[in-house]
Design a protein around this motif. Structure first.
Motif, PDB file in Angstrom:
ATOM      1  N   MET A   1       0.975  -0.094  -6.682  1.00 27.92           N
ATOM      2  CA  MET A   1      -0.027   0.677  -5.944  1.00 27.92           C
ATOM      3  C   MET A   1       0.537   2.046  -5.567  1.00 27.92           C
ATOM      4  SD  MET A   1      -1.812  -0.242  -2.280  1.00 27.92           S
ATOM      5  CE  MET A   1      -2.862   0.948  -1.450  1.00 27.92           C
ATOM      6  N   GLY A   2      -0.196   3.098  -5.868  1.00 23.07           N
ATOM      7  CA  GLY A   2       0.240   4.437  -5.540  1.00 23.07           C
ATOM      8  C   GLY A   2      -0.335   4.900  -4.208  1.00 23.07           C
ATOM      9  N   TYR A   3       0.348   5.878  -3.614  1.00 27.01           N
ATOM     10  CA  TYR A   3      -0.092   6.447  -2.336  1.00 27.01           C
ATOM     11  C   TYR A   3      -0.083   7.961  -2.462  1.00 27.01           C
ATOM     12  CZ  TYR A   3       1.195   1.807  -0.491  1.00 27.01           C
ATOM     13  OH  TYR A   3       1.307   0.464  -0.263  1.00 27.01           O
ATOM     14  N   ARG A   4      -0.925   8.620  -1.657  1.00 25.02           N
ATOM     15  CA  ARG A   4      -0.932  10.075  -1.639  1.00 25.02           C
ATOM     16  C   ARG A   4      -1.247  10.579  -0.240  1.00 25.02           C
ATOM     17  NH1 ARG A   4      -3.854  12.777  -5.554  1.00 25.02           N
ATOM     18  NH2 ARG A   4      -3.460  11.049  -6.977  1.00 25.02           N
ATOM     19  N   GLN A   5      -0.747  11.772   0.057  1.00 28.59           N
ATOM     20  CA  GLN A   5      -1.001  12.386   1.355  1.00 28.59           C
ATOM     21  C   GLN A   5      -0.925  13.899   1.205  1.00 28.59           C
ATOM     22  OE1 GLN A   5      -1.785  10.808   4.402  1.00 28.59           O
ATOM     23  NE2 GLN A   5      -2.283  12.936   4.902  1.00 28.59           N
ATOM     24  N   THR A   6      -1.871  14.595   1.821  1.00 29.14           N
ATOM     25  CA  THR A   6      -1.891  16.057   1.764  1.00 29.14           C
ATOM     26  C   THR A   6      -1.337  16.631   3.054  1.00 29.14           C
ATOM     27  OG1 THR A   6      -3.813  16.055   0.295  1.00 29.14           O
ATOM     28  CG2 THR A   6      -3.346  18.092   1.489  1.00 29.14           C
ATOM     29  N   VAL A   7      -0.389  17.566   2.944  1.00 26.75           N
ATOM     30  CA  VAL A   7       0.207  18.239   4.078  1.00 26.75           C
ATOM     31  C   VAL A   7       0.178  19.742   3.806  1.00 26.75           C
ATOM     32  CG1 VAL A   7       2.291  18.582   5.466  1.00 26.75           C
ATOM     33  CG2 VAL A   7       1.702  16.292   4.659  1.00 26.75           C
ATOM     34  N   SER A   8      -0.477  20.503   4.664  1.00 26.04           N
ATOM     35  CA  SER A   8      -0.553  21.971   4.537  1.00 26.04           C
ATOM     36  C   SER A   8      -1.024  22.398   3.156  1.00 26.04           C
ATOM     37  CB  SER A   8       0.810  22.595   4.858  1.00 26.04           C
ATOM     38  OG  SER A   8       1.193  22.297   6.183  1.00 26.04           O
ATOM     39  N   GLY A   9      -2.014  21.689   2.650  1.00 31.94           N
ATOM     40  CA  GLY A   9      -2.618  22.084   1.383  1.00 31.94           C
ATOM     41  C   GLY A   9      -1.925  21.541   0.153  1.00 31.94           C
ATOM     42  N   THR A  10      -0.795  20.883   0.309  1.00 31.20           N
ATOM     43  CA  THR A  10      -0.087  20.301  -0.828  1.00 31.20           C
ATOM     44  C   THR A  10      -0.237  18.785  -0.791  1.00 31.20           C
ATOM     45  OG1 THR A  10       1.540  22.080  -0.846  1.00 31.20           O
ATOM     46  CG2 THR A  10       2.146  20.044  -1.972  1.00 31.20           C
ATOM     47  N   THR A  11      -0.620  18.186  -1.927  1.00 33.89           N
ATOM     48  CA  THR A  11      -0.787  16.738  -2.015  1.00 33.89           C
ATOM     49  C   THR A  11       0.460  16.121  -2.635  1.00 33.89           C
ATOM     50  OG1 THR A  11      -3.184  16.901  -2.222  1.00 33.89           O
ATOM     51  CG2 THR A  11      -2.156  14.861  -2.986  1.00 33.89           C
ATOM     52  N   TYR A  12       1.019  15.153  -1.928  1.00 35.58           N
ATOM     53  CA  TYR A  12       2.208  14.443  -2.396  1.00 35.58           C
ATOM     54  C   TYR A  12       1.804  13.043  -2.823  1.00 35.58           C
ATOM     55  CZ  TYR A  12       4.653  18.250  -0.045  1.00 35.58           C
ATOM     56  OH  TYR A  12       5.096  19.486   0.353  1.00 35.58           O
ATOM     57  N   THR A  13       2.320  12.602  -3.943  1.00 31.57           N
ATOM     58  CA  THR A  13       2.025  11.260  -4.444  1.00 31.57           C
ATOM     59  C   THR A  13       3.302  10.429  -4.450  1.00 31.57           C
ATOM     60  OG1 THR A  13       2.366  11.943  -6.752  1.00 31.57           O
ATOM     61  CG2 THR A  13       0.121  12.094  -5.871  1.00 31.57           C
ATOM     62  N   PHE A  14       3.138   9.125  -4.201  1.00 30.43           N
ATOM     63  CA  PHE A  14       4.270   8.211  -4.107  1.00 30.43           C
ATOM     64  C   PHE A  14       3.984   6.975  -4.952  1.00 30.43           C
ATOM     65  CE2 PHE A  14       3.730  10.580  -0.153  1.00 30.43           C
ATOM     66  CZ  PHE A  14       4.946  11.251  -0.100  1.00 30.43           C
ATOM     67  N   ASP A  15       4.937   6.627  -5.776  1.00 29.33           N
ATOM     68  CA  ASP A  15       4.767   5.550  -6.748  1.00 29.33           C
ATOM     69  C   ASP A  15       5.155   4.208  -6.134  1.00 29.33           C
ATOM     70  OD1 ASP A  15       4.386   4.109  -9.034  1.00 29.33           O
ATOM     71  OD2 ASP A  15       6.288   4.701  -9.966  1.00 29.33           O
ATOM     72  N   GLY A  16       4.328   3.728  -5.222  1.00 28.98           N
ATOM     73  CA  GLY A  16       4.535   2.407  -4.667  1.00 28.98           C
ATOM     74  C   GLY A  16       5.325   2.402  -3.370  1.00 28.98           C
ATOM     75  N   LEU A  17       5.461   1.199  -2.787  1.00 30.82           N
ATOM     76  CA  LEU A  17       6.085   1.037  -1.487  1.00 30.82           C
ATOM     77  C   LEU A  17       7.553   1.434  -1.494  1.00 30.82           C
ATOM     78  CD1 LEU A  17       5.711   0.079   1.419  1.00 30.82           C
ATOM     79  CD2 LEU A  17       6.244  -2.245   0.659  1.00 30.82           C
ATOM     80  N   VAL A  18       8.275   1.117  -2.553  1.00 26.44           N
ATOM     81  CA  VAL A  18       9.689   1.477  -2.628  1.00 26.44           C
ATOM     82  C   VAL A  18       9.855   2.987  -2.516  1.00 26.44           C
ATOM     83  CG1 VAL A  18      11.714   1.523  -4.140  1.00 26.44           C
ATOM     84  CG2 VAL A  18      10.369  -0.573  -3.929  1.00 26.44           C
ATOM     85  N   ASP A  19       8.988   3.718  -3.194  1.00 28.56           N
ATOM     86  CA  ASP A  19       9.068   5.181  -3.179  1.00 28.56           C
ATOM     87  C   ASP A  19       8.717   5.734  -1.796  1.00 28.56           C
ATOM     88  OD1 ASP A  19       9.544   7.630  -4.475  1.00 28.56           O
ATOM     89  OD2 ASP A  19       7.419   7.920  -4.896  1.00 28.56           O
ATOM     90  N   VAL A  20       7.706   5.151  -1.147  1.00 32.32           N
ATOM     91  CA  VAL A  20       7.319   5.601   0.192  1.00 32.32           C
ATOM     92  C   VAL A  20       8.466   5.387   1.180  1.00 32.32           C
ATOM     93  CG1 VAL A  20       5.767   5.199   2.139  1.00 32.32           C
ATOM     94  CG2 VAL A  20       4.854   5.234  -0.176  1.00 32.32           C
ATOM     95  N   LEU A  21       9.059   4.185   1.147  1.00 31.01           N
ATOM     96  CA  LEU A  21      10.168   3.879   2.057  1.00 31.01           C
ATOM     97  C   LEU A  21      11.328   4.854   1.872  1.00 31.01           C
ATOM     98  CD1 LEU A  21      10.197  -0.019   1.793  1.00 31.01           C
ATOM     99  CD2 LEU A  21       9.797   1.289   3.894  1.00 31.01           C
ATOM    100  N   ALA A  22      11.660   5.140   0.626  1.00 29.97           N
ATOM    101  CA  ALA A  22      12.793   6.027   0.356  1.00 29.97           C
ATOM    102  C   ALA A  22      12.511   7.443   0.833  1.00 29.97           C
ATOM    103  CB  ALA A  22      13.115   6.020  -1.138  1.00 29.97           C
ATOM    104  N   LYS A  23      11.346   7.941   0.524  1.00 29.57           N
ATOM    105  CA  LYS A  23      11.054   9.341   0.836  1.00 29.57           C
ATOM    106  C   LYS A  23      10.717   9.561   2.318  1.00 29.57           C
ATOM    107  CE  LYS A  23      10.026  11.129  -3.724  1.00 29.57           C
ATOM    108  NZ  LYS A  23      10.694  10.058  -4.458  1.00 29.57           N
ATOM    109  N   ALA A  24      10.384   8.490   3.036  1.00 32.97           N
ATOM    110  CA  ALA A  24      10.143   8.609   4.483  1.00 32.97           C
ATOM    111  C   ALA A  24      11.433   8.544   5.283  1.00 32.97           C
ATOM    112  CB  ALA A  24       9.204   7.495   4.940  1.00 32.97           C
TER     113      ALA A  24
END
Length: 469
Positions: A1-24
């Motif tokens: 499952m992928g995730y995405r979030q927009t911050v200050s006009g830029t949309t960031y995408t994350f390739d699954g829970l492992v990626d979200v945990l690492a980048k957070a």
């Protein structure tokens, strides 16, 4: 499952829970080395935003390391207490942060936190730590209580125990005894008198065990001893009748990393059973001493998770606490800065990691300690260690490690001195373990409040140890 979030006009995408945990995860050099760190503060903020909205229940089905290939994952999933999880099962990670902070201020905070502990997985705890400030980690950890006992009781509120680490580069008995005396006179040793042997020779380890046990018995010191050799060496020594109190082993958060340490869950359980069967404890039967450290799985090349993606080192560290929790240990500590700047680059990263590890371990129900330390090629110094020690004292860590002069001449790293332990106890009103404090008071080495007193060795029972006898 992928995730995405927009911050200050830029949309960031994350390739699954492992990626979200690492980048957070707050920035650290180990995740940069593994190639899983966020590329910017904005991306890190976007990942934290996504993580805050993920339901806690998702961690029970969206696994970080595959169930089929990792026995630590199987331990986590199969041992999960769904009844304990029920009161918080509806929360997201962000909601859980709020729940923790709300409950940390209650008079029954320790009971509330302990009640949900068996329902928490390491990944849940790691996730919430990533969206908490340092003060949040300190506040919640200070409210959590987890105790264990052997000859002393570890983890009681307003108590700070110490491991007395009298290492010597050649295992010279006189050198070890001198360091031991130095620590005892300054009120250290109530967590364990633990020696890292210069070799893993069973004969040398046996000699050290007999040395420590003879000193303990001669002066009736209510402490436990440990020679930190490999678990298989210690099990062999138990079979030969050596005076083993605690079984030591380094552990990690994946099956592969534990295999690199030469151990497994079955082997650790066997060692725990063997040591318990000796019945050497007087106030409890917790016999395992386990050490961890962020970056150990990466350094073993055993840090990959679902889909072959690298898992961040802090999440893997929290998974090591699931291994520890299953063994009901007396002591668990994160040797936080020992692996080096490749994993925790500077004082800021070491301080953050130490607070995370203490928080995660205590929330998972462990009598958690920290070796407040760094290597000489890290961008850190003793002032950073003073800061971390003080913060951990406020956060209710169960024990710290102390060596003569804060300089371990055998392992070649910087830790805390015996005087540092005196400082933090005095500054924060902390006391030694009660059984050890009573022994100190009986010898005139501590007053009624647990403050260490000067001793005249000419009249002290410890004079024989000072004379090298």
């Amino acid at each position: 499952m992928g995730y995405r979030q927009t911050v200050s006009g830029t949309t960031y995408t994350f390739d699954g829970l492992v990626d979200v945990l690492a980048k957070a995860t707050p920035l650290r050099s180990g995740d940069q080395l593994a190639g899983c760190a966020a590329g910017s503060d904005a991306e890190r903020a976007a990942a934290a935003w996504v993580l805050a909205d993920i339901p806690l229940a998702a961690f029970l089905s969206d696994l970080v390391v595959p169930y089929e290939t990792d026995e630590v994952t199987r331990l986590i999933v199969d041992g999960h207490d769904r009844e304990a999880f029920r009161p918080i099962a509806h929360l997201t990670v962000g909601d859980f942060r709020d729940w923790l902070l709300d409950n940390a201020s209650r008079g029954d905070a320790a009971v509330r936190l302990a009640a949900v502990g068996p329902g928490l997985t390491p990944e849940m705890v790691a996730a919430v730590s990533k969206i908490m400030r340092n003060q949040d980690l300190i506040l919640v950890a200070a409210a959590a209580t987890a105790t264990a006992a052997f000859r002393t009781t570890i983890g009681l509120p307003r108590r700070l125990a110490t491991r007395l680490q009298p290492n010597h580069p050649t295992d010279d008995p006189r050198g070890i005894a001198a360091a031991l005396l130095d620590g005892l006179l300054l009120g250290c040793g109530d967590a364990v008198i633990g020696v890292n042997p210069a070799t893993d020779s069973p004969a040398a380890a046996s000699d050290l065990l007999h040395l420590l046990d003879d000193i303990r018995e001669r002066f009736a010191i209510p402490v436990q001893s440990c020679v930190l050799c490999h678990v298989t060496t210690t099990m062999g020594l138990i079979d030969r009748g050596a005076p083993v109190d605690l079984v030591f082993q380094s552990i990690a958060g994946t099956e592969g990393a534990n295999a690199a340490f030469g151990t497994s869950l079955a082997m650790l359980a066997e060692a725990d059973e063997a040591a318990r069967s000796l019945h050497r404890g007087t106030v409890g039967d917790n016999v395992m001493y386990l050490e961890t450290g962020q970056g150990s799985a990466l350094s073993a090349g055993a840090h990959l998770g679902v889909g072959g993606k690298p898992v961040d080192q802090q999440t893997l560290e929290a998974r090591a606490y699931a291994v520890a929790r299953a063994l009901r240990p007396l002591l668990v500590d994160s040797v936080v800065g020992f692996i080096g700047p490749e994993y925790l680059y500077d004082g800021k990263q070491i301080i953050r990691a130490g607070l995370e590890d203490n928080f995660c371990g205590k929330l998972l129900g462990l009598p958690m300690g920290v070796d407040v330390c760094y290597t000489n090629h890290a961008e850190a110094d003793q002032d950073d260690m003073d800061t971390l020690l003080t913060l951990l004292g406020v956060a209710g860590t169960a024990f710290v490690i102390a060596v003569p002069g804060a300089d371990d001449v055998m392992l070649g790293y910087q830790s805390l001195s015996f005087h540092d332990a005196l400082y933090v106890r005095q500054a924060l009103g902390l006391r030694p373990a009660p059984e050890f404090e009573a022994w100190l008071a009986g010898l005139g080495m501590a007053d009624a409040e647990g403050h260490i007193l000067p001793v005249d060795l000419a009249t002290s029972p410890l004079r024989e140890l000072a004379a090298g006898r």
